[in-house]
Design a protein around this motif. Structure first.
Motif, PDB file in Angstrom:
ATOM      1  N   GLU A   1      57.685 -31.863  69.097  1.00  0.00           N
ATOM      2  CA  GLU A   1      57.157 -30.507  68.938  1.00  0.00           C
ATOM      3  C   GLU A   1      55.677 -30.605  68.566  1.00  0.00           C
ATOM      4  O   GLU A   1      55.301 -31.361  67.674  1.00  0.00           O
ATOM      5  N   THR A   2      54.839 -29.849  69.261  1.00  0.00           N
ATOM      6  CA  THR A   2      53.398 -29.864  68.983  1.00  0.00           C
ATOM      7  C   THR A   2      52.936 -28.620  68.242  1.00  0.00           C
ATOM      8  O   THR A   2      51.777 -28.532  67.852  1.00  0.00           O
ATOM      9  N   LYS A   3      53.836 -27.664  68.053  1.00  0.00           N
ATOM     10  CA  LYS A   3      53.470 -26.426  67.357  1.00  0.00           C
ATOM     11  C   LYS A   3      53.014 -26.730  65.928  1.00  0.00           C
ATOM     12  O   LYS A   3      53.664 -27.488  65.196  1.00  0.00           O
ATOM     13  N   ASN A   4      51.878 -26.149  65.556  1.00  0.00           N
ATOM     14  CA  ASN A   4      51.316 -26.281  64.202  1.00  0.00           C
ATOM     15  C   ASN A   4      50.987 -27.723  63.828  1.00  0.00           C
ATOM     16  O   ASN A   4      50.920 -28.066  62.650  1.00  0.00           O
TER      17      ASN A   4
ATOM     18  N   THR B   1      67.654 -33.680  79.563  1.00  0.00           N
ATOM     19  CA  THR B   1      68.011 -34.850  78.738  1.00  0.00           C
ATOM     20  C   THR B   1      66.758 -35.586  78.292  1.00  0.00           C
ATOM     21  O   THR B   1      66.619 -35.957  77.112  1.00  0.00           O
ATOM     22  N   PHE B   2      65.828 -35.809  79.211  1.00  0.00           N
ATOM     23  CA  PHE B   2      64.571 -36.483  78.863  1.00  0.00           C
ATOM     24  C   PHE B   2      63.801 -35.678  77.813  1.00  0.00           C
ATOM     25  O   PHE B   2      63.311 -36.245  76.825  1.00  0.00           O
ATOM     26  N   THR B   3      63.700 -34.379  78.027  1.00  0.00           N
ATOM     27  CA  THR B   3      62.957 -33.526  77.097  1.00  0.00           C
ATOM     28  C   THR B   3      63.573 -33.561  75.706  1.00  0.00           C
ATOM     29  O   THR B   3      62.865 -33.625  74.690  1.00  0.00           O
TER      30      THR B   3
ATOM     31  N   ALA C   1      49.246 -39.608  66.506  1.00  0.00           N
ATOM     32  CA  ALA C   1      49.760 -40.620  65.574  1.00  0.00           C
ATOM     33  C   ALA C   1      51.220 -40.941  65.848  1.00  0.00           C
ATOM     34  O   ALA C   1      51.684 -42.066  65.593  1.00  0.00           O
ATOM     35  N   LEU C   2      51.971 -39.977  66.403  1.00  0.00           N
ATOM     36  CA  LEU C   2      53.378 -40.204  66.710  1.00  0.00           C
ATOM     37  C   LEU C   2      53.555 -41.330  67.720  1.00  0.00           C
ATOM     38  O   LEU C   2      54.557 -42.059  67.686  1.00  0.00           O
TER      39      LEU C   2
ATOM     40  N   LEU D   1      58.578 -19.953  68.315  1.00  0.00           N
ATOM     41  CA  LEU D   1      59.695 -20.877  68.535  1.00  0.00           C
ATOM     42  C   LEU D   1      59.238 -22.294  68.834  1.00  0.00           C
ATOM     43  O   LEU D   1      60.001 -23.243  68.626  1.00  0.00           O
ATOM     44  N   GLY D   2      58.032 -22.458  69.343  1.00  0.00           N
ATOM     45  CA  GLY D   2      57.533 -23.798  69.636  1.00  0.00           C
ATOM     46  C   GLY D   2      57.736 -24.209  71.077  1.00  0.00           C
ATOM     47  O   GLY D   2      58.587 -23.668  71.787  1.00  0.00           O
ATOM     48  N   ARG D   3      56.932 -25.193  71.504  1.00  0.00           N
ATOM     49  CA  ARG D   3      56.958 -25.633  72.901  1.00  0.00           C
ATOM     50  C   ARG D   3      58.278 -26.301  73.266  1.00  0.00           C
ATOM     51  O   ARG D   3      58.873 -26.035  74.312  1.00  0.00           O
ATOM     52  N   ARG D   4      58.740 -27.191  72.381  1.00  0.00           N
ATOM     53  CA  ARG D   4      59.941 -27.966  72.688  1.00  0.00           C
ATOM     54  C   ARG D   4      61.162 -27.069  72.861  1.00  0.00           C
ATOM     55  O   ARG D   4      61.931 -27.223  73.821  1.00  0.00           O
ATOM     56  N   THR D   5      61.337 -26.123  71.952  1.00  0.00           N
ATOM     57  CA  THR D   5      62.491 -25.226  72.012  1.00  0.00           C
ATOM     58  C   THR D   5      62.479 -24.394  73.289  1.00  0.00           C
ATOM     59  O   THR D   5      63.509 -24.253  73.968  1.00  0.00           O
TER      60      THR D   5
END
Length: 469
Positions: free
Chosen positions: A454-457, A446-448, A465-466, A332-336
């Motif tokens: 997302e850093t997954k993959n 809200t901040f998140t 670079a972002l 699912l990834g870190r952000r989710t």
């Protein structure tokens, strides 16, 4: 003519061997110690406050808050101390010294009642905080360096499992039929000697980190010997070469100080994100539950023995969620997971508040416990582990060490604030005590939502670079 670019390290196959399991087990006992001393102070609060009242005329709840929170002050000392010692004395020697330090800390707490000394509890909690802060830096470092690259993520989760296991163990031992009594609480605190003593003995026979031997000591022969032993194979050339490649790449990267993180725009943005993630882990109120769950359940209308049993459930839920989050992290990834965790914690902190106000109803007493368990479960989904991972994924090699140090310091500082302020907040706000945490959870969500990528993959180069755009 251009210099050839360093090739990317290969994902060399790895397998679990007996020597590898032994090395990892010897290190993660420090994280078990961290979990034990987070959960151990919960059940014996009434007995310790009675002991304090026999020694001082002051409000015992204030001194008890100091005993709880000074653990985090020690953690703030232990983290940077570990970073220095790991490089100067090596991973294995540093862990051995820290284990011996843990034995001393446990003895002080265990003999405090016999010596009629509240000060011994305070000093012991401060010193065991140093021990645990040290472990939160040293144990993951050692584990990641002895584990094969292909198994590093899986072995990294063992640290979180050890924390949860230690917490559950402390809460089980704290029930009234075991050590949750006026006679038993010094033994409960003093049993922290067991993980440190066992770790001390195990580490004597554990290997030094092969990465440390190769890249810091510059002893390739010893590094190769250790790898051969823990991999149970002579075929370690690829792994040795991979470490050389990573070392050359790291040497080519510019090194950044902590000051640089705040002064350079492309570093300051990910640092702020990492700091907020660490604050969200602590200021969402989780340690109010972990440190004071027995008190919270009593306030919800449960009898003391049932409150202690319910407190065991808190640690158990955290342990189960550590297992559940392993496959979810890369799916699912870190952000989710971070967003889902913060949202769930906010919802159930409100429902906990509602249940506290209707505690006269027997059904709502049960729901107060259930809502607390679900609050802890959502913490375990993401906020429990993701803040510790993110800073390593948001920064390149040259800035990573400084960024992780800042994150750890912020985490322990916020831990201290929650531990120190929860009892005064509870006295002042009563059943509304979790609403300030709810407000902060909404801000963190809200901040998140708007700031966390997302850093997954994604490779480190793609992530950094972002922030350069």
């Amino acid at each position: 003519m251009e210099a050839p670019k360093a090739s990317k390290p290969k994902m060399t196959p790895g397998r679990v061997t007996g020597p590898l399991l032994y090395a990892v087990s010897s290190a993660v006992l420090g994280m078990l110690q961290f979990g034990y001393n987070t959960g151990v102070i919960n059940s014996p609060r009434n007995f310790i406050e009675h002991f304090i009242s026999e020694q001082y005329d002051a409000d015992p709840s204030i001194i008890f808050s100091l005993i709880v929170s000074i653990f985090a002050v020690g953690g703030m000392v232990g983290c940077p101390l570990a970073s220095w010692m790991l490089e100067k004395y090596g991973r294995k020697t540093s862990l051995i010294i820290n284990a011996a330090f843990g034995v001393l800390s446990a003895l002080l707490m265990g003999f405090s009642k016999l010596a009629d000394s509240v000060e011994m509890i305070i000093i012991g909690r401060f010193l065991i905080g140093i021990n645990c802060g040290f472990a939160t830096t040293a144990s993951p470092t050692y584990v990641s360096e002895v584990a094969p690259l292909s198994l590093r993520g899986a072995f990294g989760t063992v640290n979180q499992l050890a924390v949860a296991f230690g917490m559950v163990g402390a809460q089980i031992l704290g029930i009234d039929v075991l050590l949750g009594s006026d006679e038993g609480w010094p033994w409960l605190l003093g049993l922290a000697i067991v993980p440190s003593a066992v770790q001390f003995v195990m580490l004597i026979f554990a290997p030094e980190s092969p990465r440390y031997l190769l890249l810091v000591v510059r002893d390739e022969e010893r590094s190769r010997g250790v790898l051969t032993h823990i991999r149970a194979t002579m075929e370690v050339d690829d792994e040795i070469n991979d470490m050389h490649i990573e070392d050359r790449a790291a040497r080519q990267e510019e090194k950044f100080s902590i000051r640089d993180l705040f002064m350079i725009d492309s570093l300051r943005q990910p640092l702020i994100i990492g700091i907020v993630m660490h604050l969200s882990q602590q200021l969402g109120g989780i340690n109010a539950v972990l440190y004071y769950s027995t008190t919270i359940f009593q306030n919800a209308g449960l009898e003391i023995d049932k409150a202690r049993l319910a407190a065991i459930g808190v640690g158990s839920v955290l342990f189960v969620m550590a297992l559940v989050s392993i496959p979810l992290m890369d799916r699912l990834g870190r952000r989710t997971l971070q967003l889902g965790g913060l949202a769930g914690m906010a919802v159930f902190s409100v429902l906990m508040t509602v249940a506290f106000f209707t505690q006269e109803n027997e059904t709502m007493k049960v729901f107060a416990v259930i809502f607390t368990f679900l609050y802890v479960a959502f913490f375990g989904v993401g906020p429990s582990s993701i803040p510790w991972m993110l800073l390593s994924e948001l920064f390149g090699q040259g800035a990573r060490s400084a960024a992780v140090s800042v994150g750890a310091l912020i985490n322990w500082l916020a831990n201290f604030i929650v531990g120190l302020t929860f009892i005064p907040m509870s006295n002042a706000l009563g059943n509304f005590v979790f609403l300030p945490y709810t407000f902060l959870l909404i801000l963190f969500f809200t901040f998140t939502y708007f700031k966390l990528p997302e850093t997954k993959n994604r490779t480190i180069e793609e992530v950094t670079a972002l922030f350069k755009k």
